[in-house]
Scaffold this motif. Structure first.
Motif, mmCIF file in Angstrom:
data_model
loop_
_atom_site.group_PDB
_atom_site.id
_atom_site.type_symbol
_atom_site.label_atom_id
_atom_site.label_comp_id
_atom_site.label_asym_id
_atom_site.label_seq_id
_atom_site.Cartn_x
_atom_site.Cartn_y
_atom_site.Cartn_z
ATOM 1 N N ASP A 125 0.855 -1.181 0.000
ATOM 2 C CA ASP A 125 0.000 0.000 0.000
ATOM 3 C C ASP A 125 0.893 1.233 0.000
ATOM 4 O OD1 ASP A 125 -2.838 1.276 0.629
ATOM 5 O OD2 ASP A 125 -1.367 2.231 1.937
ATOM 6 N N GLY A 126 0.716 2.111 -1.002
ATOM 7 C CA GLY A 126 1.622 3.239 -1.166
ATOM 8 C C GLY A 126 1.595 4.226 -0.022
ATOM 9 N N GLU A 127 0.404 4.557 0.489
ATOM 10 C CA GLU A 127 0.325 5.510 1.596
ATOM 11 C C GLU A 127 0.978 4.950 2.849
ATOM 12 O OE1 GLU A 127 -3.244 8.715 1.347
ATOM 13 O OE2 GLU A 127 -3.753 6.781 2.216
ATOM 14 N N SER A 128 0.684 3.703 3.165
ATOM 15 C CA SER A 128 1.279 3.093 4.361
ATOM 16 C C SER A 128 2.793 3.017 4.233
ATOM 17 C CB SER A 128 0.694 1.697 4.573
ATOM 18 O OG SER A 128 -0.691 1.752 4.806
ATOM 19 N N ALA A 129 3.274 2.683 3.033
ATOM 20 C CA ALA A 129 4.719 2.581 2.826
ATOM 21 C C ALA A 129 5.379 3.945 2.964
ATOM 22 C CB ALA A 129 5.006 1.980 1.447
ATOM 23 N N ALA A 130 4.756 4.981 2.392
ATOM 24 C CA ALA A 130 5.343 6.322 2.482
ATOM 25 C C ALA A 130 5.395 6.801 3.922
ATOM 26 C CB ALA A 130 4.537 7.291 1.626
ATOM 27 N N LEU A 131 4.334 6.542 4.685
ATOM 28 C CA LEU A 131 4.307 6.966 6.086
ATOM 29 C C LEU A 131 5.343 6.195 6.899
ATOM 30 C CD1 LEU A 131 3.055 8.644 8.319
ATOM 31 C CD2 LEU A 131 1.264 6.899 8.559
ATOM 32 N N ARG A 132 5.426 4.900 6.694
ATOM 33 C CA ARG A 132 6.410 4.097 7.421
ATOM 34 C C ARG A 132 7.831 4.545 7.100
ATOM 35 N NH1 ARG A 132 7.529 -2.404 6.545
ATOM 36 N NH2 ARG A 132 9.349 -2.512 7.937
ATOM 37 N N LEU A 133 8.091 4.794 5.843
ATOM 38 C CA LEU A 133 9.439 5.197 5.422
ATOM 39 C C LEU A 133 9.824 6.533 6.040
ATOM 40 C CD1 LEU A 133 11.743 4.230 3.590
ATOM 41 C CD2 LEU A 133 10.585 5.351 1.675
ATOM 42 N N TRP A 134 8.875 7.427 6.164
ATOM 43 C CA TRP A 134 9.133 8.727 6.784
ATOM 44 C C TRP A 134 9.354 8.569 8.291
ATOM 45 C CZ3 TRP A 134 10.806 13.345 6.096
ATOM 46 C CH2 TRP A 134 10.462 14.393 6.953
ATOM 47 N N GLN A 135 8.505 7.817 8.944
ATOM 48 C CA GLN A 135 8.603 7.691 10.398
ATOM 49 C C GLN A 135 9.821 6.888 10.839
ATOM 50 O OE1 GLN A 135 4.501 6.097 10.927
ATOM 51 N NE2 GLN A 135 4.241 7.739 12.436
ATOM 52 N N GLU A 136 10.209 5.891 10.051
ATOM 53 C CA GLU A 136 11.306 5.018 10.465
ATOM 54 C C GLU A 136 12.654 5.404 9.878
ATOM 55 O OE1 GLU A 136 10.396 0.887 9.899
ATOM 56 O OE2 GLU A 136 8.391 1.061 10.800
ATOM 57 N N ALA A 137 12.668 6.102 8.723
ATOM 58 C CA ALA A 137 13.946 6.357 8.059
ATOM 59 C C ALA A 137 14.153 7.805 7.637
ATOM 60 C CB ALA A 137 14.070 5.454 6.822
ATOM 61 N N GLY A 138 13.116 8.638 7.694
ATOM 62 C CA GLY A 138 13.267 10.033 7.284
ATOM 63 C C GLY A 138 13.305 10.234 5.777
ATOM 64 N N VAL A 139 12.877 9.238 5.018
ATOM 65 C CA VAL A 139 12.876 9.331 3.556
ATOM 66 C C VAL A 139 11.462 9.664 3.091
ATOM 67 C CG1 VAL A 139 13.290 8.096 1.402
ATOM 68 C CG2 VAL A 139 14.788 7.708 3.362
ATOM 69 N N ARG A 140 11.339 10.693 2.250
ATOM 70 C CA ARG A 140 10.052 11.124 1.722
ATOM 71 C C ARG A 140 9.897 10.616 0.291
ATOM 72 N NH1 ARG A 140 7.764 15.595 4.834
ATOM 73 N NH2 ARG A 140 6.377 16.161 3.114
ATOM 74 N N VAL A 141 8.818 9.893 0.046
ATOM 75 C CA VAL A 141 8.465 9.445 -1.297
ATOM 76 C C VAL A 141 6.978 9.738 -1.511
ATOM 77 C CG1 VAL A 141 10.237 7.648 -1.336
ATOM 78 C CG2 VAL A 141 7.918 7.087 -0.553
ATOM 79 N N LEU A 142 6.518 9.568 -2.725
ATOM 80 C CA LEU A 142 5.138 9.910 -3.060
ATOM 81 C C LEU A 142 4.318 8.647 -3.270
ATOM 82 C CD1 LEU A 142 3.472 12.520 -3.658
ATOM 83 C CD2 LEU A 142 3.914 12.086 -6.080
ATOM 84 N N PRO A 143 3.199 8.494 -2.553
ATOM 85 C CA PRO A 143 2.318 7.349 -2.821
ATOM 86 C C PRO A 143 1.804 7.373 -4.255
ATOM 87 C CG PRO A 143 1.746 8.411 -0.743
ATOM 88 C CD PRO A 143 2.708 9.318 -1.439
ATOM 89 N N GLY A 144 1.830 6.228 -4.906
ATOM 90 C CA GLY A 144 1.412 6.171 -6.291
ATOM 91 C C GLY A 144 -0.040 6.535 -6.514
ATOM 92 N N ALA A 145 -0.893 6.295 -5.518
ATOM 93 C CA ALA A 145 -2.312 6.636 -5.657
ATOM 94 C C ALA A 145 -2.522 8.122 -5.835
ATOM 95 C CB ALA A 145 -3.088 6.134 -4.442
ATOM 96 N N TYR A 146 -1.569 8.948 -5.372
ATOM 97 C CA TYR A 146 -1.708 10.394 -5.504
ATOM 98 C C TYR A 146 -1.498 10.847 -6.948
ATOM 99 C CZ TYR A 146 -1.346 10.614 -0.368
ATOM 100 O OH TYR A 146 -1.533 10.449 0.987
ATOM 101 N N LEU A 147 -0.987 9.969 -7.796
ATOM 102 C CA LEU A 147 -0.760 10.281 -9.209
ATOM 103 C C LEU A 147 -1.758 9.569 -10.113
ATOM 104 C CD1 LEU A 147 3.102 9.801 -9.088
ATOM 105 C CD2 LEU A 147 1.930 11.998 -9.264
ATOM 106 N N SER A 148 -2.745 8.931 -9.538
ATOM 107 C CA SER A 148 -3.660 8.077 -10.291
ATOM 108 C C SER A 148 -5.097 8.399 -9.931
ATOM 109 C CB SER A 148 -3.384 6.600 -9.983
ATOM 110 O OG SER A 148 -2.007 6.294 -10.105
ATOM 111 N N GLN A 149 -5.986 8.056 -10.838
ATOM 112 C CA GLN A 149 -7.407 8.240 -10.603
ATOM 113 C C GLN A 149 -8.044 6.882 -10.335
ATOM 114 O OE1 GLN A 149 -8.632 11.156 -10.397
ATOM 115 N NE2 GLN A 149 -10.828 11.158 -10.828
ATOM 116 N N THR A 150 -8.929 6.834 -9.351
ATOM 117 C CA THR A 150 -9.674 5.610 -9.077
ATOM 118 C C THR A 150 -10.823 5.497 -10.075
ATOM 119 O OG1 THR A 150 -9.104 5.666 -6.729
ATOM 120 C CG2 THR A 150 -11.022 4.351 -7.362
#
Length: 392
Positions: free
Chosen positions: A332-357
């Motif tokens: 899950d892109g949002e969960s991965a982005a949040l985990r990566l920020w909280q645990e490693a300080g790395v910011r990435v963009l969830p893929g769902a933010y670039l896509s339409q449902t």
């Protein structure tokens, strides 16, 4: 009153990201790998050229670009794609290609096609300005999946004829953002055949065309000329931002057939924001010079080779053919982005933010986009932290 067609717009990607991450503390030294803002050095002569022409800030610039700038663009297109354009009737300089990708809708999309609201085909995931260009002229955006199953490019040929007959324009991005897929000559040929059969324009966003691994991506103009296609069938968008590492310069161009360009220029005469003259002068030189582009491409190649080494064992990892993003599979892109920020300080963009449902499916939901724009040492630190956090 705010037009109803804008009432259900999703929030833009980066405000959504800030809302997701910014009330959490980073779990390490911050490495921002979200936005595609090149950090490689631009040529050291750029400030000098601007300074040498600084008195021209006191003049209104030509709306469509100086003759010298349009000539430099014409010559670059000829060198890069083997295609001849008329500088006076087929090229306009623009204040960043986002402007042109948006305004093409007002300039060229009809109000009706075949007696119906026209459709605009958009790859999904996509650059969000494509959607706004359609909505702003009351056209209907149609999001077509660009997934692993389709080679990360939209399979417009799979659409039924009754749909294609309503299409007025189809956006294509090659190399694609975010996946880095390159449209082959065969892909372009099939699309031009489809566009001729169903009478729609191809809007070719090639802003990443000069960042590739091995072979230069074929361009839409190149294939159109080879096929003898109607020059009005395609509109090309190119930029110096990625090619020359000058995103703040806001300098690109649009090229099209003479009739299309006349309409684009007429609209720009009323609404366009021309590039300031000193920036046009440096743009002239940037389009004419290739050494810095070759050096820039070599830096990206080193970083993508490093990514292949660090992430090549990740199930579903695909080394991109072009562009400067990684499109990485996660549960899950949002969960991965949040985990990566909280645990490693790395910011990435969830893929769902670039896509339409669409029909309950979002093709970016199980991905994150990682921008490989930082210097090599910082990129290495970010990729190593990402691998250790998400894939081990």
């Amino acid at each position: 009153m705010y037009p109803e067609r804008f009432s259900n717009l999703p929030e833009y990607a980066f405000p959504r990201l800030r809302a997701l991450l910014d009330h959490h503390d980073p779990g390490g030294e911050v490495v921002d790998m979200t936005i595609g803002e090149p950090k490689h050095p631009f040529p050291d002569w750029v400030p000098t050229v601007i300074a040498d022409h600084s008195e021209e800030f006191g003049r209104y610039p030509p709306n469509d670009g100086t003759p010298a700038l349009r000539g430099a663009i014409r010559d670059w297109v000829a060198r890069r794609f083997g295609t001849t354009l008329e500088a006076d009737s087929q090229i306009a300089a623009v204040n960043g290609t986002r402007e042109a990708l948006y305004n093409v809708g007002m300039a060229l999309f009809p109000e009706r096609k075949a007696g119906q609201v026209p459709l605009v085909l958009i790859p999904n995931p996509f650059y969000q300005v494509y959607m706004l260009a359609a909505l702003s002229v009351a056209a209907e955006p149609m999001f077509v999946p660009a997934t692993r199953a389709t080679g990360y490019l939209p399979d417009y040929a799979s659409l039924p004829p009754e749909v294609l007959n309503r299409v007025t324009a189809a956006y294509v991005c090659s190399p694609s953002n975010p996946q880095g897929a390159v449209a082959s000559a065969a892909y372009w040929e099939e699309l031009f055949t489809l566009a001729e059969r169903h009478d729609f324009r191809i809007l070719s966003d090639e802003c990443y065309s000069e960042i590739y691994r091995d072979t230069p991506p074929p361009g839409a103009l190149e294939i159109a000329a080879r096929m003898g296609a109607d020059p009005e069938r395609v509109v090309l968008f190119e930029s110096l931002s990625k090619r020359s590492n000058v995103p703040g310069l806001r300098s690109g161009f649009v090229a099209a057939g003479p009739r299309s360009m006349a309409r684009i220029r007429q609209l720009r005469a009323y609404t366009g924001a021309p590039i300031p003259l000193p920036l046009q002068r440096v743009s002239e030189r940037l389009w004419a010079e290739e050494d810095h582009v070759i050096a820039n491409r070599a830096l990206y190649a080193e970083k993508f080779a490093m990514a292949d080494d660090l992430l090549g064992a990740v199930p579903g990892y695909a080394s991109p053919e072009g562009g400067f993003f990684l499109w990485l599979p996660v549960p899950d892109g949002e969960s991965a982005a949040l985990r990566l920020w909280q645990e490693a300080g790395v910011r990435v963009l969830p893929g769902a933010y670039l896509s339409q449902t669409v029909a309950g499916e979002n093709p970016g939901k199980e991905y994150i986009r990682v921008a490989m724009v930082a210097p090599k040492d910082k990129t290495a630190r970010g990729l190593t932290s990402l691998r250790d956090c998400l894939y081990r």
